[in-house]
Write a protein that holds these residues in place. Structure first.
Motif, short mmCIF file in Angstrom:
data_model
loop_
_atom_site.label_atom_id
_atom_site.label_comp_id
_atom_site.label_asym_id
_atom_site.label_seq_id
_atom_site.Cartn_x
_atom_site.Cartn_y
_atom_site.Cartn_z
N GLN A 18 9.30 5.42 4.63
CA GLN A 18 9.99 5.46 3.35
C GLN A 18 9.37 6.56 2.51
O GLN A 18 8.32 7.09 2.84
CB GLN A 18 9.91 4.11 2.62
N ASP A 19 10.04 6.92 1.43
CA ASP A 19 9.53 7.94 0.53
C ASP A 19 8.33 7.42 -0.22
O ASP A 19 8.26 6.25 -0.58
CB ASP A 19 10.61 8.37 -0.48
N LEU A 20 7.38 8.32 -0.46
CA LEU A 20 6.18 8.01 -1.24
C LEU A 20 6.13 9.00 -2.39
O LEU A 20 6.01 10.21 -2.17
CB LEU A 20 4.93 8.14 -0.36
N ARG A 21 6.29 8.50 -3.60
CA ARG A 21 6.24 9.36 -4.78
C ARG A 21 4.83 9.89 -4.99
O ARG A 21 3.85 9.26 -4.62
CB ARG A 21 6.73 8.61 -6.01
N ASP A 22 4.75 11.05 -5.60
CA ASP A 22 3.47 11.70 -5.86
C ASP A 22 2.52 10.76 -6.61
O ASP A 22 1.34 10.69 -6.31
CB ASP A 22 3.71 12.98 -6.67
N SER A 23 3.04 10.00 -7.56
CA SER A 23 2.20 9.09 -8.35
C SER A 23 1.68 7.91 -7.53
O SER A 23 0.71 7.26 -7.90
CB SER A 23 2.98 8.55 -9.56
N GLU A 24 2.31 7.61 -6.38
CA GLU A 24 1.88 6.51 -5.52
C GLU A 24 0.90 6.95 -4.45
O GLU A 24 0.29 6.11 -3.78
CB GLU A 24 3.10 5.90 -4.81
N ALA A 25 0.74 8.25 -4.26
CA ALA A 25 -0.08 8.79 -3.18
C ALA A 25 -1.57 8.74 -3.55
O ALA A 25 -2.20 9.74 -3.86
CB ALA A 25 0.35 10.23 -2.86
N VAL A 26 -2.12 7.54 -3.50
CA VAL A 26 -3.52 7.30 -3.83
C VAL A 26 -4.12 6.47 -2.69
O VAL A 26 -3.71 5.33 -2.49
CB VAL A 26 -3.67 6.55 -5.17
N ALA A 27 -5.06 7.06 -1.95
CA ALA A 27 -5.68 6.35 -0.84
C ALA A 27 -6.29 5.04 -1.34
O ALA A 27 -6.89 4.99 -2.42
CB ALA A 27 -6.74 7.21 -0.18
N GLY A 28 -6.10 3.97 -0.58
CA GLY A 28 -6.62 2.66 -0.96
C GLY A 28 -5.62 1.82 -1.72
O GLY A 28 -5.84 0.62 -1.94
N ARG A 29 -4.50 2.39 -2.12
CA ARG A 29 -3.46 1.65 -2.85
C ARG A 29 -3.00 0.48 -1.98
O ARG A 29 -2.81 0.61 -0.78
CB ARG A 29 -2.30 2.59 -3.15
N LEU A 30 -2.82 -0.67 -2.58
CA LEU A 30 -2.37 -1.87 -1.86
C LEU A 30 -0.89 -2.13 -2.14
O LEU A 30 -0.42 -1.93 -3.25
CB LEU A 30 -3.18 -3.09 -2.27
N LEU A 31 -0.20 -2.58 -1.11
CA LEU A 31 1.21 -2.91 -1.22
C LEU A 31 1.40 -4.32 -0.67
O LEU A 31 0.88 -4.64 0.41
CB LEU A 31 2.06 -1.92 -0.40
N ARG A 32 2.12 -5.14 -1.39
CA ARG A 32 2.42 -6.50 -0.94
C ARG A 32 3.88 -6.56 -0.53
O ARG A 32 4.77 -6.13 -1.26
CB ARG A 32 2.16 -7.49 -2.08
N HIS A 33 4.15 -7.10 0.65
CA HIS A 33 5.51 -7.27 1.15
C HIS A 33 5.75 -8.76 1.34
O HIS A 33 4.95 -9.45 1.98
CB HIS A 33 5.68 -6.53 2.48
#
Length: 65
Positions: A18-33
């Protein structure tokens, strides 16, 4: 703002991109599905990683953070 793609590794989203916006491109960011279809609620967590060889990837976390 630069759009790029991110690939999911493991879990129910394995292989999805999926697309990753520039503001989301931070190593270590967590995503909950949260999966709610056809049965009980299943919650998985992914952590964002970047390497020059593979680019951005969300890796399935072993346990809920």
């Amino acid at each position: 703002m630069l759009d790029r793609s991110v690939r999911f590794i493991g879990g129910p989203l394995d292989g999805r991109t999926q697309d990753l916006r520039d503001s989301e491109a931070v190593a270590g960011r967590l995503l909950r599905h949260i999966h709610l279809h056809d049965g009980p609620k299943i919650e998985t967590h992914y952590e964002l990683h970047y390497t020059p060889g593979t680019g951005w990837e969300y890796h399935l976390c072993g346990k809920s953070p």
